[in-house]
Design a protein around this motif. Structure first.
Motif, PDB file in Angstrom:
ATOM      1  N   ASP A 205       0.852  -1.185   0.000  1.00 14.79           N
ATOM      2  CA  ASP A 205       0.000   0.000   0.000  1.00 14.79           C
ATOM      3  C   ASP A 205       0.896   1.246   0.000  1.00 14.79           C
ATOM      4  O   ASP A 205       1.649   1.462   0.948  1.00 14.79           O
ATOM      5  CB  ASP A 205      -0.908  -0.025   1.244  1.00 14.79           C
ATOM      6  CG  ASP A 205      -1.920   1.114   1.287  1.00 14.79           C
ATOM      7  OD1 ASP A 205      -1.690   2.149   0.638  1.00 14.79           O
ATOM      8  OD2 ASP A 205      -2.927   0.979   2.001  1.00 14.79           O
ATOM      9  N   CYS A 206       0.864   2.000  -1.066  1.00 14.25           N
ATOM     10  CA  CYS A 206       1.515   3.309  -1.256  1.00 14.25           C
ATOM     11  C   CYS A 206       3.025   3.294  -1.066  1.00 14.25           C
ATOM     12  O   CYS A 206       3.603   4.221  -0.511  1.00 14.25           O
ATOM     13  CB  CYS A 206       0.862   4.388  -0.398  1.00 14.25           C
ATOM     14  SG  CYS A 206       0.971   4.232   1.397  1.00 14.25           S
ATOM     15  N   GLY A 207       3.689   2.256  -1.531  1.00 12.26           N
ATOM     16  CA  GLY A 207       5.151   2.222  -1.509  1.00 12.26           C
ATOM     17  C   GLY A 207       5.742   2.946  -2.713  1.00 12.26           C
ATOM     18  O   GLY A 207       5.130   3.029  -3.777  1.00 12.26           O
ATOM     19  N   TYR A 208       6.975   3.467  -2.562  1.00  9.39           N
ATOM     20  CA  TYR A 208       7.643   4.204  -3.641  1.00  9.39           C
ATOM     21  C   TYR A 208       8.282   3.252  -4.638  1.00  9.39           C
ATOM     22  O   TYR A 208       8.564   2.089  -4.340  1.00  9.39           O
ATOM     23  CB  TYR A 208       8.694   5.164  -3.075  1.00  9.39           C
ATOM     24  CG  TYR A 208       9.451   4.623  -1.882  1.00  9.39           C
ATOM     25  CD1 TYR A 208      10.551   3.787  -2.025  1.00  9.39           C
ATOM     26  CD2 TYR A 208       9.034   4.940  -0.588  1.00  9.39           C
ATOM     27  CE1 TYR A 208      11.228   3.286  -0.933  1.00  9.39           C
ATOM     28  CE2 TYR A 208       9.693   4.442   0.520  1.00  9.39           C
ATOM     29  CZ  TYR A 208      10.790   3.617   0.345  1.00  9.39           C
ATOM     30  OH  TYR A 208      11.448   3.114   1.442  1.00  9.39           O
ATOM     31  N   ASP A 209       8.532   3.765  -5.843  1.00 15.22           N
ATOM     32  CA  ASP A 209       9.142   2.918  -6.871  1.00 15.22           C
ATOM     33  C   ASP A 209      10.648   2.761  -6.672  1.00 15.22           C
ATOM     34  O   ASP A 209      11.218   1.737  -6.990  1.00 15.22           O
ATOM     35  CB  ASP A 209       8.823   3.408  -8.284  1.00 15.22           C
ATOM     36  CG  ASP A 209       9.185   4.870  -8.523  1.00 15.22           C
ATOM     37  OD1 ASP A 209       9.842   5.476  -7.651  1.00 15.22           O
ATOM     38  OD2 ASP A 209       8.810   5.400  -9.584  1.00 15.22           O
ATOM     39  N   SER A 210      11.307   3.813  -6.132  1.00 13.87           N
ATOM     40  CA  SER A 210      12.725   3.700  -5.787  1.00 13.87           C
ATOM     41  C   SER A 210      13.045   4.763  -4.755  1.00 13.87           C
ATOM     42  O   SER A 210      12.390   5.813  -4.702  1.00 13.87           O
ATOM     43  CB  SER A 210      13.623   3.868  -7.012  1.00 13.87           C
ATOM     44  OG  SER A 210      13.642   5.217  -7.437  1.00 13.87           O
ATOM     45  N   LEU A 211      14.054   4.504  -3.954  1.00 15.70           N
ATOM     46  CA  LEU A 211      14.467   5.481  -2.953  1.00 15.70           C
ATOM     47  C   LEU A 211      15.004   6.734  -3.629  1.00 15.70           C
ATOM     48  O   LEU A 211      14.739   7.854  -3.179  1.00 15.70           O
ATOM     49  CB  LEU A 211      15.520   4.870  -2.034  1.00 15.70           C
ATOM     50  CG  LEU A 211      16.106   5.797  -0.960  1.00 15.70           C
ATOM     51  CD1 LEU A 211      15.019   6.417  -0.093  1.00 15.70           C
ATOM     52  CD2 LEU A 211      17.118   5.041  -0.101  1.00 15.70           C
ATOM     53  N   ASN A 212      15.739   6.558  -4.712  1.00 13.77           N
ATOM     54  CA  ASN A 212      16.292   7.709  -5.420  1.00 13.77           C
ATOM     55  C   ASN A 212      15.177   8.637  -5.899  1.00 13.77           C
ATOM     56  O   ASN A 212      15.237   9.858  -5.716  1.00 13.77           O
ATOM     57  CB  ASN A 212      17.132   7.239  -6.608  1.00 13.77           C
ATOM     58  CG  ASN A 212      17.872   8.385  -7.281  1.00 13.77           C
ATOM     59  OD1 ASN A 212      18.843   8.913  -6.760  1.00 13.77           O
ATOM     60  ND2 ASN A 212      17.389   8.773  -8.450  1.00 13.77           N
ATOM     61  N   ALA A 213      14.129   8.061  -6.494  1.00 13.12           N
ATOM     62  CA  ALA A 213      13.009   8.866  -6.999  1.00 13.12           C
ATOM     63  C   ALA A 213      12.252   9.535  -5.863  1.00 13.12           C
ATOM     64  O   ALA A 213      11.833  10.691  -5.975  1.00 13.12           O
ATOM     65  CB  ALA A 213      12.071   7.994  -7.827  1.00 13.12           C
ATOM     66  N   GLU A 214      12.091   8.824  -4.752  1.00 18.42           N
ATOM     67  CA  GLU A 214      11.357   9.395  -3.618  1.00 18.42           C
ATOM     68  C   GLU A 214      12.132  10.542  -2.979  1.00 18.42           C
ATOM     69  O   GLU A 214      11.556  11.590  -2.652  1.00 18.42           O
ATOM     70  CB  GLU A 214      11.067   8.303  -2.579  1.00 18.42           C
ATOM     71  CG  GLU A 214      10.332   8.784  -1.342  1.00 18.42           C
ATOM     72  CD  GLU A 214       8.937   9.338  -1.592  1.00 18.42           C
ATOM     73  OE1 GLU A 214       8.381   9.967  -0.669  1.00 18.42           O
ATOM     74  OE2 GLU A 214       8.401   9.155  -2.708  1.00 18.42           O
ATOM     75  N   LEU A 215      13.430  10.372  -2.801  1.00 18.92           N
ATOM     76  CA  LEU A 215      14.239  11.454  -2.239  1.00 18.92           C
ATOM     77  C   LEU A 215      14.261  12.662  -3.172  1.00 18.92           C
ATOM     78  O   LEU A 215      14.188  13.810  -2.725  1.00 18.92           O
ATOM     79  CB  LEU A 215      15.666  10.970  -1.981  1.00 18.92           C
ATOM     80  CG  LEU A 215      15.844   9.949  -0.848  1.00 18.92           C
ATOM     81  CD1 LEU A 215      17.303   9.516  -0.764  1.00 18.92           C
ATOM     82  CD2 LEU A 215      15.368  10.495   0.482  1.00 18.92           C
ATOM     83  N   ASN A 216      14.354  12.395  -4.462  1.00 26.56           N
ATOM     84  CA  ASN A 216      14.329  13.472  -5.445  1.00 26.56           C
ATOM     85  C   ASN A 216      13.006  14.232  -5.365  1.00 26.56           C
ATOM     86  O   ASN A 216      12.980  15.473  -5.365  1.00 26.56           O
ATOM     87  CB  ASN A 216      14.533  12.906  -6.853  1.00 26.56           C
ATOM     88  CG  ASN A 216      14.802  13.981  -7.886  1.00 26.56           C
ATOM     89  OD1 ASN A 216      13.955  14.830  -8.133  1.00 26.56           O
ATOM     90  ND2 ASN A 216      15.965  13.933  -8.492  1.00 26.56           N
ATOM     91  N   TYR A 217      11.919  13.494  -5.275  1.00 26.36           N
ATOM     92  CA  TYR A 217      10.594  14.119  -5.185  1.00 26.36           C
ATOM     93  C   TYR A 217      10.459  14.942  -3.907  1.00 26.36           C
ATOM     94  O   TYR A 217       9.990  16.083  -3.930  1.00 26.36           O
ATOM     95  CB  TYR A 217       9.520  13.034  -5.246  1.00 26.36           C
ATOM     96  CG  TYR A 217       8.129  13.548  -4.938  1.00 26.36           C
ATOM     97  CD1 TYR A 217       7.393  14.238  -5.895  1.00 26.36           C
ATOM     98  CD2 TYR A 217       7.557  13.346  -3.683  1.00 26.36           C
ATOM     99  CE1 TYR A 217       6.118  14.719  -5.610  1.00 26.36           C
ATOM    100  CE2 TYR A 217       6.299  13.828  -3.391  1.00 26.36           C
ATOM    101  CZ  TYR A 217       5.575  14.512  -4.362  1.00 26.36           C
ATOM    102  OH  TYR A 217       4.322  14.991  -4.055  1.00 26.36           O
ATOM    103  N   GLU A 218      10.867  14.377  -2.769  1.00 25.70           N
ATOM    104  CA  GLU A 218      10.708  15.086  -1.496  1.00 25.70           C
ATOM    105  C   GLU A 218      11.628  16.292  -1.387  1.00 25.70           C
ATOM    106  O   GLU A 218      11.303  17.264  -0.701  1.00 25.70           O
ATOM    107  CB  GLU A 218      10.958  14.135  -0.323  1.00 25.70           C
ATOM    108  CG  GLU A 218       9.911  13.037  -0.164  1.00 25.70           C
ATOM    109  CD  GLU A 218       8.494  13.568   0.003  1.00 25.70           C
ATOM    110  OE1 GLU A 218       8.307  14.768   0.291  1.00 25.70           O
ATOM    111  OE2 GLU A 218       7.554  12.776  -0.184  1.00 25.70           O
ATOM    112  N   ALA A 219      12.773  16.240  -2.072  1.00 28.34           N
ATOM    113  CA  ALA A 219      13.653  17.412  -2.070  1.00 28.34           C
ATOM    114  C   ALA A 219      12.941  18.622  -2.664  1.00 28.34           C
ATOM    115  O   ALA A 219      13.127  19.758  -2.218  1.00 28.34           O
ATOM    116  CB  ALA A 219      14.924  17.113  -2.855  1.00 28.34           C
ATOM    117  N   GLY A 220      12.096  18.362  -3.656  1.00 26.92           N
ATOM    118  CA  GLY A 220      11.302  19.439  -4.224  1.00 26.92           C
ATOM    119  C   GLY A 220      10.035  19.705  -3.447  1.00 26.92           C
ATOM    120  O   GLY A 220       9.671  20.856  -3.203  1.00 26.92           O
ATOM    121  N   ASN A 221       9.371  18.635  -3.011  1.00 27.97           N
ATOM    122  CA  ASN A 221       8.080  18.760  -2.338  1.00 27.97           C
ATOM    123  C   ASN A 221       8.194  19.398  -0.961  1.00 27.97           C
ATOM    124  O   ASN A 221       7.394  20.264  -0.590  1.00 27.97           O
ATOM    125  CB  ASN A 221       7.440  17.370  -2.218  1.00 27.97           C
ATOM    126  CG  ASN A 221       6.049  17.407  -1.626  1.00 27.97           C
ATOM    127  OD1 ASN A 221       5.228  18.222  -2.014  1.00 27.97           O
ATOM    128  ND2 ASN A 221       5.784  16.526  -0.684  1.00 27.97           N
TER     129      ASN A 221
END
Length: 326
Positions: A205-221
């Motif tokens: 349930d609602c897991g990320y596709d990769s840690l790299n993508a999630e960190l990249n997204y949160e750096a902006g978000n």
């Protein structure tokens, strides 16, 4: 003579230019290292995170109030084991089913969560007739650990928990692995390693596709860091993480591990998820090789699909799992 002097001046200017250039590169490198160190502490070191709600309060207005209160009062056994590498003591709660069964579930919590925060899910599976095992991930809750692994080192811990379940409940055991948010990513990462044949199905349930993508997204978000700066910043964090935590950020990929999975898997994601963006689930769903099902929960925010659909959520999961867990 004038030509010689001119050449010396040009050479001096070049030398000064190279000194300035090297100085600028050193300053940028030091700045990136400092920024990488700061974000490593934010992302990888367990501590209070202002963007995570870890309140213990259970409100009567909560649509899952009954489930949470049942779990809070339910008698639990404490299980312990060493982590897969043998360096940390890990702790889990175990709730045996109300009757003899071969059905077992391992429930995995999210980032900076703990087993007690998964009470509504434990109640749900207990009502379905499962023995329920709820580990604290390394560096969370009662489990030891220095750094958060986002599912990458924890996948081997999950396998070891499944082996412990089989040793306790017998070779006829049937195991489901279920996780939410970071626990969902851990479920997907676990799916790609060799597992006991008793592991029959997985639900994320609602897991990320990769840690790299999630960190990249949160750096902006979360921090509004411009895209052009994120790549070198995450590269710096990743190098520090490799030294301290044992892996590079780009290695921790749910999608890559799902490509090795042939077990049945159900994917759930809220349509209004802005913490792990909904788009990530489609890549994960496409990657897995086994039987699969996808449910996008309309209007649900991050890790809130069960609360959004408290009746349909367990029904859908039960229908999926009943095909594979008898």
């Amino acid at each position: 003579m004038g030509l010689i002097i001119l050449k010396k001046q040009v050479s001096k200017r070049r030398h000064l230019w190279w000194r300035w250039l090297v100085g600028i590169i050193v300053v940028i490198a030091l700045a990136l290292f400092a920024a990488g160190s700061y974000f490593f502490s934010v992302a990888m070191v367990p501590s209070h995170k202002s963007f995570i709600n870890n309140s213990n309060r259970i409100s009567r207005s909560d649509p899952l109030y009954t489930q949470k209160m049942w779990f809070k009062r339910a008698p639990k056994q404490q299980w312990t084991m060493k982590s897969a590498q043998g360096d940390y003591r890990l702790v889990a709660d175990y709730l045996p089913a109300s009757h003899q069964t071969t059905r077992n579930v391992i429930i995995l919590h999210g980032f900076m969560g703990r087993k007690e925060k998964m009470g509504e899910y434990a109640t749900m599976f207990h009502r379905m007739g499962y023995n329920v095992l709820m580990p604290d991930a390394r560096a969370h809750g009662q489990s030891q650990g220095k750094y958060i692994g986002y599912g990458w080192p924890e996948r081997y811990d999950v396998r070891k928990w499944s082996e412990k379940l089989i040793a306790r409940n017998g070779q006829q055991s049937q195991i489901v692995i279920f996780g939410v948010s970071m626990g969902g990513a851990t479920t997907m990462m676990t799916s790609g390693i060799p597992l006991p044949h008793q592991v029959k199905a997985l639900v994320e349930d609602c897991g990320y596709d990769s840690l790299n993508a999630e960190l990249n997204y949160e750096a902006g978000n979360l921090y509004n860091i411009p895209q052009v700066i994120r790549a070198p910043l995450i590269a710096s964090l990743s190098l520090i993480n490799r030294v301290k935590n044992g892996f590079y950020v780009h290695q921790a990929s749910s999608t890559a591990m799902l490509a090795h999975n042939h077990r049945p898997m159900m994917f759930i994601h809220g349509s209004k998820d802005t913490f792990v963006p909904t788009r990530m689930v489609y890549q994960n769903y496409a990657a897995t090789r086994g039987p699969k099902r996808l449910w996008i929960v309309k209007g649900a925010k991050h890790a809130a699909s069960y609360a959004k659909e408290p009746h349909e959520y367990p029904q859908r999961i039960a229908r999926f799992l009943n095909q594979y867990v008898k």
